[in-house]
Design a protein around this motif. Structure first.
Motif, PDB file in Angstrom:
ATOM      1  N   ASP A  41       4.801   5.529 -20.825  1.00 51.00           N
ATOM      2  CA  ASP A  41       4.805   3.971 -21.120  1.00 51.00           C
ATOM      3  C   ASP A  41       6.108   3.669 -21.613  1.00 51.00           C
ATOM      4  O   ASP A  41       6.745   4.551 -22.257  1.00 51.00           O
ATOM      5  CB  ASP A  41       3.523   3.762 -22.263  1.00 51.00           C
ATOM      6  CG  ASP A  41       2.047   3.757 -21.697  1.00 51.00           C
ATOM      7  OD1 ASP A  41       2.155   3.511 -20.433  1.00 51.00           O
ATOM      8  OD2 ASP A  41       1.416   3.962 -22.649  1.00 51.00           O
ATOM      9  N   GLY A  44       9.539  -2.623 -22.447  1.00 54.58           N
ATOM     10  CA  GLY A  44      10.726  -3.432 -21.883  1.00 54.58           C
ATOM     11  C   GLY A  44      11.060  -4.528 -22.744  1.00 54.58           C
ATOM     12  O   GLY A  44      10.346  -5.217 -23.183  1.00 54.58           O
ATOM     13  N   ARG A  62       5.575  -4.042 -21.099  1.00 55.13           N
ATOM     14  CA  ARG A  62       5.392  -2.681 -20.949  1.00 55.13           C
ATOM     15  C   ARG A  62       5.200  -2.134 -19.583  1.00 55.13           C
ATOM     16  O   ARG A  62       4.674  -3.133 -18.811  1.00 55.13           O
ATOM     17  CB  ARG A  62       4.168  -2.083 -21.668  1.00 55.13           C
ATOM     18  CG  ARG A  62       3.812  -0.384 -21.569  1.00 55.13           C
ATOM     19  CD  ARG A  62       2.525  -0.075 -22.383  1.00 55.13           C
ATOM     20  NE  ARG A  62       2.921  -0.268 -23.770  1.00 55.13           N
ATOM     21  CZ  ARG A  62       2.143  -0.640 -24.668  1.00 55.13           C
ATOM     22  NH1 ARG A  62       0.700  -0.742 -24.093  1.00 55.13           N
ATOM     23  NH2 ARG A  62       2.631  -0.652 -25.834  1.00 55.13           N
ATOM     24  N   LYS A  63       5.983  -1.218 -19.147  1.00 56.82           N
ATOM     25  CA  LYS A  63       5.766  -0.712 -17.647  1.00 56.82           C
ATOM     26  C   LYS A  63       4.987   0.801 -18.034  1.00 56.82           C
ATOM     27  O   LYS A  63       5.376   1.716 -18.841  1.00 56.82           O
ATOM     28  CB  LYS A  63       7.044  -0.430 -16.823  1.00 56.82           C
ATOM     29  CG  LYS A  63       7.425  -1.810 -16.616  1.00 56.82           C
ATOM     30  CD  LYS A  63       8.671  -1.488 -15.692  1.00 56.82           C
ATOM     31  CE  LYS A  63       9.406  -2.862 -15.478  1.00 56.82           C
ATOM     32  NZ  LYS A  63       8.668  -3.702 -14.487  1.00 56.82           N
ATOM     33  N   SER A  64       3.980   0.896 -17.475  1.00 56.99           N
ATOM     34  CA  SER A  64       2.993   2.270 -17.459  1.00 56.99           C
ATOM     35  C   SER A  64       3.037   2.948 -16.224  1.00 56.99           C
ATOM     36  O   SER A  64       2.859   2.161 -15.171  1.00 56.99           O
ATOM     37  CB  SER A  64       1.672   1.916 -17.951  1.00 56.99           C
ATOM     38  OG  SER A  64       1.627   1.387 -19.252  1.00 56.99           O
ATOM     39  N   GLY A  75       3.548   2.367 -10.826  1.00 56.96           N
ATOM     40  CA  GLY A  75       3.491   1.783 -12.121  1.00 56.96           C
ATOM     41  C   GLY A  75       3.004   0.492 -12.242  1.00 56.96           C
ATOM     42  O   GLY A  75       2.497  -0.201 -10.987  1.00 56.96           O
ATOM     43  N   ASN A  77       2.771  -3.409 -14.782  1.00 57.75           N
ATOM     44  CA  ASN A  77       3.246  -4.065 -16.041  1.00 57.75           C
ATOM     45  C   ASN A  77       2.022  -4.577 -16.744  1.00 57.75           C
ATOM     46  O   ASN A  77       1.159  -4.652 -16.248  1.00 57.75           O
ATOM     47  CB  ASN A  77       4.191  -5.417 -15.389  1.00 57.75           C
ATOM     48  CG  ASN A  77       5.498  -4.885 -14.966  1.00 57.75           C
ATOM     49  OD1 ASN A  77       6.149  -4.602 -15.165  1.00 57.75           O
ATOM     50  ND2 ASN A  77       5.408  -5.076 -13.327  1.00 57.75           N
ATOM     51  N   SER A 101      -2.790  -6.844 -17.116  1.00 52.16           N
ATOM     52  CA  SER A 101      -1.700  -6.157 -16.314  1.00 52.16           C
ATOM     53  C   SER A 101      -1.726  -6.933 -15.147  1.00 52.16           C
ATOM     54  O   SER A 101      -2.303  -7.654 -14.643  1.00 52.16           O
ATOM     55  CB  SER A 101      -2.197  -4.845 -16.085  1.00 52.16           C
ATOM     56  OG  SER A 101      -3.218  -4.630 -15.407  1.00 52.16           O
ATOM     57  N   PHE A 125      11.778   0.371  -8.309  1.00 53.72           N
ATOM     58  CA  PHE A 125      10.393  -0.108  -8.259  1.00 53.72           C
ATOM     59  C   PHE A 125      10.190  -1.011  -7.281  1.00 53.72           C
ATOM     60  O   PHE A 125      10.477  -2.270  -7.443  1.00 53.72           O
ATOM     61  CB  PHE A 125      10.045  -0.632  -9.674  1.00 53.72           C
ATOM     62  CG  PHE A 125      10.613   0.376 -10.791  1.00 53.72           C
ATOM     63  CD1 PHE A 125      10.633   1.661 -10.771  1.00 53.72           C
ATOM     64  CD2 PHE A 125      10.525  -0.194 -12.122  1.00 53.72           C
ATOM     65  CE1 PHE A 125      10.856   2.673 -11.916  1.00 53.72           C
ATOM     66  CE2 PHE A 125      11.016   0.734 -13.291  1.00 53.72           C
ATOM     67  CZ  PHE A 125      10.974   2.191 -13.245  1.00 53.72           C
ATOM     68  N   TYR A 127       7.909  -3.366  -5.485  1.00 48.85           N
ATOM     69  CA  TYR A 127       6.631  -4.201  -5.610  1.00 48.85           C
ATOM     70  C   TYR A 127       5.988  -4.438  -4.198  1.00 48.85           C
ATOM     71  O   TYR A 127       4.834  -4.712  -4.221  1.00 48.85           O
ATOM     72  CB  TYR A 127       6.967  -5.490  -6.602  1.00 48.85           C
ATOM     73  CG  TYR A 127       7.338  -5.298  -7.836  1.00 48.85           C
ATOM     74  CD1 TYR A 127       6.174  -5.432  -8.761  1.00 48.85           C
ATOM     75  CD2 TYR A 127       8.442  -5.061  -8.354  1.00 48.85           C
ATOM     76  CE1 TYR A 127       6.622  -5.138 -10.124  1.00 48.85           C
ATOM     77  CE2 TYR A 127       8.666  -4.698  -9.463  1.00 48.85           C
ATOM     78  CZ  TYR A 127       7.758  -4.869 -10.388  1.00 48.85           C
ATOM     79  OH  TYR A 127       8.028  -4.744 -11.760  1.00 48.85           O
ATOM     80  N   ASP A 142      13.077  -3.663  -8.464  1.00 40.05           N
ATOM     81  CA  ASP A 142      13.842  -3.408  -9.656  1.00 40.05           C
ATOM     82  C   ASP A 142      14.549  -1.978  -9.424  1.00 40.05           C
ATOM     83  O   ASP A 142      14.101  -1.036  -8.982  1.00 40.05           O
ATOM     84  CB  ASP A 142      12.903  -2.867 -10.888  1.00 40.05           C
ATOM     85  CG  ASP A 142      12.131  -4.173 -11.166  1.00 40.05           C
ATOM     86  OD1 ASP A 142      12.496  -5.172 -11.178  1.00 40.05           O
ATOM     87  OD2 ASP A 142      11.044  -3.873 -11.859  1.00 40.05           O
ATOM     88  N   LEU A 175      14.197  -0.365 -20.948  1.00 37.80           N
ATOM     89  CA  LEU A 175      12.901   0.209 -20.903  1.00 37.80           C
ATOM     90  C   LEU A 175      13.223   1.336 -21.791  1.00 37.80           C
ATOM     91  O   LEU A 175      14.079   2.143 -21.752  1.00 37.80           O
ATOM     92  CB  LEU A 175      12.566   0.620 -19.734  1.00 37.80           C
ATOM     93  CG  LEU A 175      12.028  -0.320 -18.641  1.00 37.80           C
ATOM     94  CD1 LEU A 175      11.759   0.552 -17.274  1.00 37.80           C
ATOM     95  CD2 LEU A 175      11.022  -1.061 -18.955  1.00 37.80           C
TER      96      LEU A 175
END
Length: 179
Positions: A41, A44, A62-64, A75, A77, A101, A125, A127, A142, A175
């Motif tokens: 985790d 951010g 948070r990014k998990s 992951g 958010n 999330s 990252f 999406y 990202d 992060l």
């Protein structure tokens, strides 16, 4: 600002940088391996957005990350209660008590054509890999680099992918590893 050969940088150092300094830091960042993210985790802090946009959305998040059944890493958010950049990282909960999330993504290598930020290291990252083509968040990516060899501090920047072309946004983020 290569992760392996530079003096240690702290998140607060990045928060104080100008946009051009953050871009230089991003371009000089080190590699990120998806495997090092799996199970972690990260807290951010959003950088570069106008204050009004932050008030309407969030400053901290948070990014998990998790390992997928197919061996990849993905992951999502997590919304946090907004307590400031140095405050507690308490997840926001909905009326049922579930953690809020959003925005699942796949962790993928840098594209062969590069990113609009000119990074030579890092990961993306993506999406779009977890959202239908019609969903607006599916256009976002990202690019993320390591600012240290341990992956304890990462720097990222958001871009939009439209018709195969990456368009920069002013949005950067740090992060910091929580676990």
């Amino acid at each position: 600002m290569k992760a392996s050969g530079q003096a240690s940088v702290k998140a607060s150092d990045v928060w104080a940088m100008s946009a051009s300094e953050r871009l230089a830091c991003l371009r000089g960042g080190g590699p990120v391996t998806a495997e090092r993210l799996a199970g972690a985790d990260y807290r951010g802090v959003s950088l570069g957005l106008p204050a009004l946009a932050e008030r309407l959305t969030w400053k901290t998040f948070r990014k998990s990350f998790r390992r997928d059944a197919d061996g990849g890493v993905s992951g999502l958010n997590v919304r946090l209660v907004q307590t400031g950049v140095e405050g507690a990282t308490t997840p926001r909960r909905d009326r049922r008590g579930d953690v809020v999330s959003f925005g699942p993504f796949a962790v993928v290598p840098l594209p062969a054509g590069g990113t609009p930020f000119g990074c030579e290291e890092g990961v993306v990252f993506d999406y779009g890999a977890r959202h239908p083509a019609w969903h607006p968040i599916g256009l976002t990516r990202d690019v993320v680099v390591a600012l240290d060899a341990d992956h304890a501090l990462l720097l990222g920047a958001l871009y939009v992918e439209v018709a195969g072309r990456g368009l920069r946004t002013p949005s950067f983020f740090t992060l910091e590893r929580e676990r």
